[in-house]
Design a protein around this motif. Structure first.
Motif, PDB file in Angstrom:
ATOM      1  N   ALA A  46       0.832  -1.214   0.000  1.00  0.00           N
ATOM      2  CA  ALA A  46       0.000   0.000   0.000  1.00  0.00           C
ATOM      3  C   ALA A  46       0.865   1.262   0.000  1.00  0.00           C
ATOM      4  CB  ALA A  46      -0.925  -0.019   1.210  1.00  0.00           C
ATOM      5  N   HIS A  47       1.978   1.221   0.732  1.00  0.00           N
ATOM      6  CA  HIS A  47       2.900   2.366   0.769  1.00  0.00           C
ATOM      7  C   HIS A  47       3.478   2.628  -0.627  1.00  0.00           C
ATOM      8  CE1 HIS A  47       6.638   4.549   1.681  1.00  0.00           C
ATOM      9  NE2 HIS A  47       6.016   4.977   2.783  1.00  0.00           N
ATOM     10  N   GLY A  48       3.934   1.529  -1.280  1.00  0.00           N
ATOM     11  CA  GLY A  48       4.476   1.698  -2.632  1.00  0.00           C
ATOM     12  C   GLY A  48       3.418   2.138  -3.619  1.00  0.00           C
ATOM     13  N   GLN A  49       2.218   1.601  -3.506  1.00  0.00           N
ATOM     14  CA  GLN A  49       1.135   1.994  -4.422  1.00  0.00           C
ATOM     15  C   GLN A  49       0.770   3.461  -4.233  1.00  0.00           C
ATOM     16  OE1 GLN A  49      -2.372  -0.381  -3.997  1.00  0.00           O
ATOM     17  NE2 GLN A  49      -3.517   0.718  -5.582  1.00  0.00           N
ATOM     18  N   ALA A  50       0.767   3.908  -2.966  1.00  0.00           N
ATOM     19  CA  ALA A  50       0.436   5.315  -2.705  1.00  0.00           C
ATOM     20  C   ALA A  50       1.465   6.248  -3.338  1.00  0.00           C
ATOM     21  CB  ALA A  50       0.340   5.549  -1.201  1.00  0.00           C
ATOM     22  N   ARG A  90       8.293  13.166  -2.345  1.00  0.00           N
ATOM     23  CA  ARG A  90       7.047  12.464  -1.978  1.00  0.00           C
ATOM     24  C   ARG A  90       7.237  11.771  -0.623  1.00  0.00           C
ATOM     25  NH1 ARG A  90       8.074  11.045  -7.181  1.00  0.00           N
ATOM     26  NH2 ARG A  90       8.707   8.944  -6.565  1.00  0.00           N
ATOM     27  N   HIS A  91       6.181  11.837   0.192  1.00  0.00           N
ATOM     28  CA  HIS A  91       6.195  11.197   1.517  1.00  0.00           C
ATOM     29  C   HIS A  91       4.889  10.427   1.696  1.00  0.00           C
ATOM     30  CE1 HIS A  91       9.765  13.403   2.917  1.00  0.00           C
ATOM     31  NE2 HIS A  91       9.256  14.456   2.235  1.00  0.00           N
ATOM     32  N   ALA A  92       4.966   9.332   2.468  1.00  0.00           N
ATOM     33  CA  ALA A  92       3.775   8.508   2.749  1.00  0.00           C
ATOM     34  C   ALA A  92       3.705   8.221   4.245  1.00  0.00           C
ATOM     35  CB  ALA A  92       3.821   7.202   1.959  1.00  0.00           C
ATOM     36  N   ALA A  93       2.479   8.111   4.743  1.00  0.00           N
ATOM     37  CA  ALA A  93       2.266   7.816   6.168  1.00  0.00           C
ATOM     38  C   ALA A  93       0.899   7.165   6.326  1.00  0.00           C
ATOM     39  CB  ALA A  93       2.350   9.090   7.003  1.00  0.00           C
ATOM     40  N   PRO A  94       0.764   6.270   7.307  1.00  0.00           N
ATOM     41  CA  PRO A  94      -0.547   5.640   7.546  1.00  0.00           C
ATOM     42  C   PRO A  94      -1.507   6.627   8.170  1.00  0.00           C
ATOM     43  CG  PRO A  94       1.020   4.922   9.216  1.00  0.00           C
ATOM     44  CD  PRO A  94       1.802   5.741   8.220  1.00  0.00           C
ATOM     45  N   VAL A 106      -3.413   4.425   3.662  1.00  0.00           N
ATOM     46  CA  VAL A 106      -2.093   5.047   3.612  1.00  0.00           C
ATOM     47  C   VAL A 106      -2.199   6.312   2.752  1.00  0.00           C
ATOM     48  CG1 VAL A 106       0.293   4.799   2.834  1.00  0.00           C
ATOM     49  CG2 VAL A 106      -0.862   2.880   3.929  1.00  0.00           C
ATOM     50  N   TRP A 107      -1.643   7.427   3.252  1.00  0.00           N
ATOM     51  CA  TRP A 107      -1.608   8.689   2.525  1.00  0.00           C
ATOM     52  C   TRP A 107      -0.213   8.898   1.919  1.00  0.00           C
ATOM     53  CZ3 TRP A 107      -5.488  12.163   1.546  1.00  0.00           C
ATOM     54  CH2 TRP A 107      -6.682  12.017   2.274  1.00  0.00           C
ATOM     55  N   ALA A 121      -2.250  15.252  -2.426  1.00  0.00           N
ATOM     56  CA  ALA A 121      -2.262  14.007  -1.648  1.00  0.00           C
ATOM     57  C   ALA A 121      -3.208  12.994  -2.268  1.00  0.00           C
ATOM     58  CB  ALA A 121      -2.676  14.276  -0.209  1.00  0.00           C
ATOM     59  N   VAL A 122      -2.843  11.734  -2.093  1.00  0.00           N
ATOM     60  CA  VAL A 122      -3.712  10.620  -2.496  1.00  0.00           C
ATOM     61  C   VAL A 122      -3.812   9.636  -1.325  1.00  0.00           C
ATOM     62  CG1 VAL A 122      -3.183  10.813  -4.951  1.00  0.00           C
ATOM     63  CG2 VAL A 122      -1.765   9.354  -3.506  1.00  0.00           C
ATOM     64  N   ARG A 123      -4.937   8.943  -1.283  1.00  0.00           N
ATOM     65  CA  ARG A 123      -5.168   7.945  -0.221  1.00  0.00           C
ATOM     66  C   ARG A 123      -5.398   6.575  -0.858  1.00  0.00           C
ATOM     67  NH1 ARG A 123     -10.142   8.501   3.977  1.00  0.00           N
ATOM     68  NH2 ARG A 123      -8.644   9.644   5.268  1.00  0.00           N
ATOM     69  N   ILE A 124      -4.716   5.555  -0.292  1.00  0.00           N
ATOM     70  CA  ILE A 124      -4.885   4.167  -0.711  1.00  0.00           C
ATOM     71  C   ILE A 124      -5.558   3.401   0.424  1.00  0.00           C
ATOM     72  CG2 ILE A 124      -3.731   2.059  -1.465  1.00  0.00           C
ATOM     73  CD1 ILE A 124      -3.669   4.334  -3.491  1.00  0.00           C
TER      74      ILE A 124
END
Length: 428
Positions: A46-50, A90-94, A106-107, A121-124
């Motif tokens: 999910a982190h990689g997809q986001a 780019r940064h990602a966080a739950p 995950v954002w 921002a995108v949400r998965i």
């Protein structure tokens, strides 16, 4: 004879329970590891997809100025860690706040330009994947229960085979302990620890048999070798002039001859060379005659039987009167020699009870039975310990039961019970 007590909990069920517990622990450990690994993999994917989705959405925004599907500018639900990125990466966080049925997500966020520009921002959403994980957990649980239900009977069966083999070895050891030195577990095709124990028990029985045969042969040889010179001593004593020395020597020679005769009798009993000569005799009369021949002050009480031929004769029994007299006389002599007065002999029905009022039988004798050349404790007096050994051997030959106990108020009690019908096959 003491029998082995059965175990409170069968080894079969202990092994089956241990196997079941081990299987449960293995299943639980595997299930937890699979769950944790799968959950971690879901989050990583999910982190990689986001991040990939954010990359595409940023490319569309910069080229066309429009938002791709699922992309938002400065959304209110954006985690605090992504609201003000320090750089343009780019940064990602739950998402720590789960609302409604959206589930875990995950954002991924990135500034569209320089400092102060909006954050794209995108949400998965990970709910479908975690729903699949829950289904996997349920499937693994059900499969584990089915496998455990199938494995438990196999474990019980396998443990039962092991328990039966151990019980076979235990029964053989019990027979050897009871005196059956011909008992063997026998050969086995297995090469495990149980087979080693069985082979060791058989080797022990072989060794005990050889040692016992050597002991019996030695006892018989010594008794036979001593019989002739002792007889010569007795004849020589008769040639001495009357006097105190002659009386003392004659008494000692008689004692020695009695010891030799006892050794010969034991050797014949051990070798199985003795056979009873049975007859219908009045038990009370035989017991009274045996007590009278000892010449010792003994009180005899006989309970009259309805079919008694004469007063004081007691019940009629089918036995060997000579061997019965031998048993009774040995018990009476033993009571006088090692016990204390008064010594009483009671005949009731087919049971003969000889009781003294001394210190009683020693615990070791009650536990292991009488042993030759072993008298137990000093307070029971001195002796060679053959009287009770002979009595037990003769009783076994007659198929009678001889029990040795201590009275509650003190004193030794020997109880001899004559069976109604002698056994068809006498024990060796």
């Amino acid at each position: 004879m003491h029998r082995l007590r059965p175990a409170r909990a069968s080894l079969r069920w202990k092994i089956a329970a241990l196997a079941a517990v081990t299987a449960c622990l293995v299943v639980a450990a595997v299930g937890v590891l699979v769950h944790l690994w799968t959950a971690h993999d879901i989050r990583d994917r999910a982190h990689g997809q986001a991040l990939n989705t954010l990359y595409s959405a940023m490319d569309v925004y910069r080229r066309t100025g429009t938002l791709a599907d699922g992309a938002e500018l400065d959304p209110a639900e954006l985690p605090a860690a992504l609201r003000d990125p320090a750089d343009g990466d780019r940064h990602a966080a739950p998402d720590g706040h789960v609302e409604g049925n959206l589930g875990p997500s995950v954002w991924a966020a990135q500034r569209t330009g320089g400092p102060g520009s909006p954050v794209l921002a995108v949400r998965i959403n990970m709910s479908p994947e975690f729903h699949t994980l829950r289904r996997l957990d349920v499937t693994m649980t059900l499969a584990s229960l089915v496998a455990l239900a199938a494995a438990a009977p196999l474990a019980v069966c396998g443990a039962g085979l092991l328990a039966r083999r151990l019980r076979r070895v235990s029964r053989t050891a019990a027979r050897i302990s009871a005196g059956d030195l011909d008992a063997r577990t026998g050969p086995t095709k297995s090469r495990d620890e149980v087979a080693e124990i069985a082979a060791t028990v058989d080797l022990m029985a072989d060794s005990l048999g050889r040692r016992l045969c050597t002991e019996r042969r030695f006892t018989a040889d010594v008794a036979h070798e001593l019989r002739t010179p002792v007889g010569g001593l007795l004849v020589a004593a008769d040639l001495l002039p009357p006097g105190e020395t002659e009386d003392l020597l004659r008494a000692r020679v008689r004692d020695l001859r009695g010891l030799v005769e006892d050794l010969l009798e034991i050797s014949r009993l051990d070798a199985g060379a003795e056979q009873p000569v049975r007859a219908r005799v009045p038990l009370g009369a035989v017991v009274a005659e045996a007590v009278a021949r000892t010449g010792l002050d003994t009180e005899v009480t006989i309970t009259e039987a309805p079919e008694a031929a004469a007063p004081g004769s007691g019940e009629t029994v089918d036995t060997d009167p000579r061997r019965l007299e031998r048993i009774v006389s040995n018990l009476v002599v033993n009571a006088h020699r090692h016990g204390d007065a008064p010594v009483r002999v009671t005949v009731e029905g087919r049971t003969v009870v000889v009781r003294d009022h001394g210190p009683g039988f020693p615990p070791d004798l009650l536990l292991h039975g009488p042993r030759r050349f072993h008298t137990g404790t000093p307070e029971r007096g001195s002796g060679h310990g053959l009287g009770l050994t002979i009595a037990v051997g003769q009783a076994r030959l007659l198929g009678a039961e001889l029990r040795l106990d201590n009275a509650a108020d003190g004193g030794a009690v020997a109880t001899l019970h004559i069976p109604v019908r002698p056994p068809a096959r006498l024990p060796a």
